[in-house]
Scaffold this active site. Structure first.
Site, PDB file in Angstrom:
ATOM      1  N   ARG A 170      -3.078 -11.895   3.485  1.00 46.21           N
ATOM      2  CA  ARG A 170      -4.396 -11.455   3.006  1.00 46.21           C
ATOM      3  C   ARG A 170      -4.586 -11.865   1.547  1.00 46.21           C
ATOM      4  O   ARG A 170      -3.718 -11.596   0.707  1.00 46.21           O
ATOM      5  CB  ARG A 170      -4.532  -9.923   3.070  1.00 46.21           C
ATOM      6  CG  ARG A 170      -4.658  -9.244   4.428  1.00 46.21           C
ATOM      7  CD  ARG A 170      -5.787  -9.682   5.337  1.00 46.21           C
ATOM      8  NE  ARG A 170      -7.064 -10.068   4.732  1.00 46.21           N
ATOM      9  CZ  ARG A 170      -8.003  -9.233   4.286  1.00 46.21           C
ATOM     10  NH1 ARG A 170      -7.830  -7.943   4.352  1.00 46.21           N
ATOM     11  NH2 ARG A 170      -9.136  -9.685   3.779  1.00 46.21           N
ATOM     12  N   HIS A 209     -10.717  -2.609  -1.510  1.00 43.63           N
ATOM     13  CA  HIS A 209     -11.669  -2.041  -0.555  1.00 43.63           C
ATOM     14  C   HIS A 209     -12.698  -1.196  -1.304  1.00 43.63           C
ATOM     15  O   HIS A 209     -12.319  -0.374  -2.136  1.00 43.63           O
ATOM     16  CB  HIS A 209     -10.948  -1.156   0.458  1.00 43.63           C
ATOM     17  CG  HIS A 209      -9.982  -1.899   1.334  1.00 43.63           C
ATOM     18  ND1 HIS A 209     -10.338  -2.394   2.571  1.00 43.63           N
ATOM     19  CD2 HIS A 209      -8.688  -2.238   1.162  1.00 43.63           C
ATOM     20  CE1 HIS A 209      -9.289  -3.004   3.120  1.00 43.63           C
ATOM     21  NE2 HIS A 209      -8.275  -2.924   2.281  1.00 43.63           N
ATOM     22  N   TYR A 219      -0.609  -9.955   0.397  1.00 42.53           N
ATOM     23  CA  TYR A 219       0.461  -9.449   1.264  1.00 42.53           C
ATOM     24  C   TYR A 219       0.391 -10.088   2.646  1.00 42.53           C
ATOM     25  O   TYR A 219      -0.675 -10.499   3.089  1.00 42.53           O
ATOM     26  CB  TYR A 219       0.419  -7.914   1.361  1.00 42.53           C
ATOM     27  CG  TYR A 219      -0.876  -7.343   1.878  1.00 42.53           C
ATOM     28  CD1 TYR A 219      -1.119  -7.208   3.246  1.00 42.53           C
ATOM     29  CD2 TYR A 219      -1.866  -6.914   0.995  1.00 42.53           C
ATOM     30  CE1 TYR A 219      -2.296  -6.675   3.710  1.00 42.53           C
ATOM     31  CE2 TYR A 219      -3.058  -6.380   1.457  1.00 42.53           C
ATOM     32  CZ  TYR A 219      -3.268  -6.261   2.814  1.00 42.53           C
ATOM     33  OH  TYR A 219      -4.447  -5.739   3.271  1.00 42.53           O
ATOM     34  N   TYR A 227       0.841  -1.204   0.000  1.00 40.55           N
ATOM     35  CA  TYR A 227       0.000   0.000   0.000  1.00 40.55           C
ATOM     36  C   TYR A 227       0.869   1.245   0.000  1.00 40.55           C
ATOM     37  O   TYR A 227       1.927   1.276   0.655  1.00 40.55           O
ATOM     38  CB  TYR A 227      -0.878   0.034   1.242  1.00 40.55           C
ATOM     39  CG  TYR A 227      -2.074  -0.892   1.209  1.00 40.55           C
ATOM     40  CD1 TYR A 227      -3.291  -0.464   0.703  1.00 40.55           C
ATOM     41  CD2 TYR A 227      -1.984  -2.188   1.703  1.00 40.55           C
ATOM     42  CE1 TYR A 227      -4.397  -1.304   0.686  1.00 40.55           C
ATOM     43  CE2 TYR A 227      -3.086  -3.036   1.685  1.00 40.55           C
ATOM     44  CZ  TYR A 227      -4.294  -2.587   1.176  1.00 40.55           C
ATOM     45  OH  TYR A 227      -5.370  -3.415   1.163  1.00 40.55           O
ATOM     46  N   HIS A 247      -7.407  -8.203  -2.647  1.00 40.78           N
ATOM     47  CA  HIS A 247      -8.730  -7.582  -2.474  1.00 40.78           C
ATOM     48  C   HIS A 247      -8.663  -6.103  -2.793  1.00 40.78           C
ATOM     49  O   HIS A 247      -7.596  -5.480  -2.748  1.00 40.78           O
ATOM     50  CB  HIS A 247      -9.240  -7.776  -1.041  1.00 40.78           C
ATOM     51  CG  HIS A 247      -8.350  -7.160  -0.004  1.00 40.78           C
ATOM     52  ND1 HIS A 247      -7.257  -7.810   0.530  1.00 40.78           N
ATOM     53  CD2 HIS A 247      -8.357  -5.938   0.573  1.00 40.78           C
ATOM     54  CE1 HIS A 247      -6.654  -7.022   1.404  1.00 40.78           C
ATOM     55  NE2 HIS A 247      -7.290  -5.875   1.439  1.00 40.78           N
TER      56      HIS A 247
END
Lengths: 237, 204
Positions: free
Chosen positions: A155, A160, A145, A106, A158
């Site tokens: 995770r 959000h 990640y 991120y 995905h």
């Protein structure tokens, strides 16, 4: 005194994850311990912000064109409709998305996963649904990640999604997953949704019709918000 | 089981990438006549600040109306209500606020005090804001209401406060800040801790 019909919105049962989900360790100190107090839906709950075009600029729905060069990764189109549970389209509704880059990192100072940042990808997007409730984003497929929930925790990939429907009660923030992800089985966030059928509704499907030849893979994902009950009558001066 | 609804998932630790707006905390411009400031902290069960939460507010205008077609008094119109229609200034009033929390768990809302929501005796509601709190660790939003400590008569008659156990109602009351007119303080405690009891959350 006039009698006016106020809408009311169905209360979902068995759909949303319980706040108390100890497998997800961050919930331990943050999920409230006491039972919520039932709140009858009144004017404040059946109205809500109708945010419009002033929240969205031209390139917001194409996350690959917000920087001087294109981001690295697998270019994808994510499209679908926002509906309520009665099948009605939710038009002119603001959708905001954020995601990791293709390497699973991120663009955020708190993310210390040792994967490369991409100077051409910030991971944020916005759009409004059209009159039929349709939305469309162009982005790159986010990477999986690691995180520290448990030993060797990862995770699933995905994106959000944040949605405003028409009313405060319809507000929804969720995550969209990709089909066939091998990481589903060990992810306490995905599995916090108790009903396996409801879990499947968070997974988009690959769609060859959305896929553009020589350009980008296409995924289809419809998002369903709470629908309305039959109108109830309430007195207003 | 309600058919087909998409389940909620947590906002996770990186909501700051996608959700904060530069003008989010400003439901009205801070220079607007009658603007009030609401500040507080979001705290966890250890009494520690939650630095990665998002607080959203939704409320009526000073005359108790909503700029929304489902408000029976709106005549079906949508959009932004201007305080000028309610005897205030001419700046836009959005009704909606959004504030990410800072390192110390604090959030900020600058708005106008909502009016009493009209209705008969059973339905009239004291001035209030509906608040949603999103954070890593919360798999779904939590919803609370903010009432004003200087509206005691209206609060005593409010039908929603009346459903909350008397010993817990204080957690829903924003305290006027001494010496700072128009400023209110409202902490949101996700769990009880030495910082105080758990805030009342609602199932809507």
């Amino acid at each position: 005194m006039t009698a006016a019909a106020l809408p009311s919105y169905q209360r979902p049962v068995g759909v949303h994850p319980p706040l108390d989900s100890p497998e997800y360790r961050s919930s331990l100190l943050r999920a409230p311990k006491l039972a919520p107090v039932p709140l009858p839906q009144r004017l404040t709950e059946v109205t809500g912000p109708l945010l419009g075009a002033e929240r969205v600029t031209g390139t917001d729905a194409d996350l690959t064109r917000r920087h001087p060069a294109e981001p690295l990764g697998e270019r994808i189109i994510v499209t679908g409709r926002v509906l309520d549970s009665d099948g009605r389209a939710v038009p002119d509704a603001l959708i905001e998305i954020w995601q990791a880059n293709a390497a699973g990192r991120y663009a955020h100072g708190v993310d210390n996963h040792p994967a490369p940042l991409d100077p051409n990808f910030d991971g944020a997007g916005r759009c409004l649904t059209d009159s039929a409730g349709r939305y469309r984003f162009v982005t790159i497929k986010p990477g999986a990640y690691p995180w520290r929930n448990h030993l060797n925790a990862w995770r699933p990939a995905h994106i959000h999604f944040s949605l405003f429907g028409r009313a405060f009660t319809q507000r929804l923030i969720t995550q969209m997953y990709f089909p066939g992800d091998p990481l589903f089985g060990q992810d306490p966030i995905f599995n916090s949704v108790p009903d396996p059928a409801a879990r499947q509704r968070m997974i988009c499907r690959f769609d060859l019709d959305v896929t553009q030849p020589d350009w980008a893979l296409g995924y289809q994902w419809d998002i369903v918000l709470r629908g309305r009950d039959q109108a109830v009558f309430e007195e207003h001066r | 089981m309600t058919a087909g609804i998409t389940p909620s998932q947590t906002v996770g630790p990186f909501l700051a990438i996608g959700l904060p707006w530069p003008d989010g905390p400003y439901v009205v411009d801070p220079g607007t006549d009658g603007a009030i400031t609401i500040t507080g902290r979001v705290l966890d069960g250890a009494g520690d600040p939650v630095p990665d939460a998002l607080v959203e507010s939704w409320q009526a205008a000073p005359d108790g109306s909503f700029g929304h077609p489902d408000d029976p008094r709106s005549g079906g119109s949508r959009g932004v209500v201007t305080p000028g229609q309610h005897g205030g200034g001419s700046e836009k009033f959005r009704g909606f606020g959004r504030s990410a929390t800072a390192e110390d768990g604090s959030y900020l809302l600058v708005t106008l005090k909502p009016g009493i929501l009209p209705g008969n005796e059973e339905h009239a509601q004291a001035p209030h804001l509906d608040l949603s709190v999103f954070a890593r660790g919360l798999l779904d939003r939590v919803v609370t209401r903010l009432y004003f400590g200087d509206e005691q008569a209206a609060n005593d008659a409010d039908p929603v406060l009346g459903t909350v156990p008397a010993g817990r109602r204080d957690t829903l009351i924003a305290a006027p800040v001494a010496g700072r007119p128009g400023s209110y303080s409202f902490d949101i405690r996700l769990q009880a801790s030495q910082a105080g009891p758990e805030t009342v959350f609602f199932d809507v």
